[in-house]
Design a protein around this motif. Structure first.
Motif, PDB file in Angstrom:
ATOM      1  N   ALA A 171       0.835  -1.203   0.000  1.00 40.88           N
ATOM      2  CA  ALA A 171       0.000   0.000   0.000  1.00 40.88           C
ATOM      3  C   ALA A 171       0.873   1.257   0.000  1.00 40.88           C
ATOM      4  O   ALA A 171       0.589   2.216  -0.736  1.00 40.88           O
ATOM      5  N   LEU A 172       1.923   1.274   0.798  1.00 34.88           N
ATOM      6  CA  LEU A 172       2.817   2.422   0.839  1.00 34.88           C
ATOM      7  C   LEU A 172       3.556   2.578  -0.485  1.00 34.88           C
ATOM      8  O   LEU A 172       3.696   3.684  -1.009  1.00 34.88           O
ATOM      9  N   GLN A 173       3.983   1.472  -1.053  1.00 38.26           N
ATOM     10  CA  GLN A 173       4.661   1.521  -2.349  1.00 38.26           C
ATOM     11  C   GLN A 173       3.714   2.059  -3.422  1.00 38.26           C
ATOM     12  O   GLN A 173       4.096   2.887  -4.245  1.00 38.26           O
ATOM     13  N   GLN A 174       2.467   1.627  -3.395  1.00 41.13           N
ATOM     14  CA  GLN A 174       1.468   2.112  -4.354  1.00 41.13           C
ATOM     15  C   GLN A 174       1.212   3.605  -4.163  1.00 41.13           C
ATOM     16  O   GLN A 174       1.106   4.354  -5.123  1.00 41.13           O
ATOM     17  N   GLU A 175       1.132   4.046  -2.908  1.00 40.99           N
ATOM     18  CA  GLU A 175       0.926   5.465  -2.612  1.00 40.99           C
ATOM     19  C   GLU A 175       2.065   6.303  -3.184  1.00 40.99           C
ATOM     20  O   GLU A 175       1.844   7.350  -3.789  1.00 40.99           O
ATOM     21  N   LEU A 176       3.277   5.836  -3.008  1.00 35.21           N
ATOM     22  CA  LEU A 176       4.431   6.554  -3.556  1.00 35.21           C
ATOM     23  C   LEU A 176       4.386   6.594  -5.077  1.00 35.21           C
ATOM     24  O   LEU A 176       4.667   7.622  -5.686  1.00 35.21           O
TER      25      LEU A 176
END
Length: 64
Positions: free
Chosen positions: A26-31
């Motif tokens: 999720a954090l990777q996608q947000e970035l």
């Protein structure tokens, strides 16, 4: 498009808890969704000024 996350915010998210695979993705996608190439370059420049040990997990998320 969301504004580029600041480095302190990224650090806090990474340190909140051991990231589960789901949270990491999720954090990777947000970035990926919230940064333009210019913002990524700026973020990369900020990260390079810090000790590698402090930014290892953030760099891992950014450069996948």
């Amino acid at each position: 498009m969301n504004p580029i996350p600041d480095l302190d915010s990224l650090r806090r998210k990474v340190r909140e808890a051991t990231l589960t695979n789901e949270r990491r993705q999720a954090l990777q996608q947000e970035l990926a969704e919230s940064t333009t190439p210019a913002q990524r370059f700026e973020l990369d420049a900020m990260i390079r000024r810090l000790p590698a040990a402090e930014t290892a997990e953030i760099r891992d998320l950014l450069y996948r």
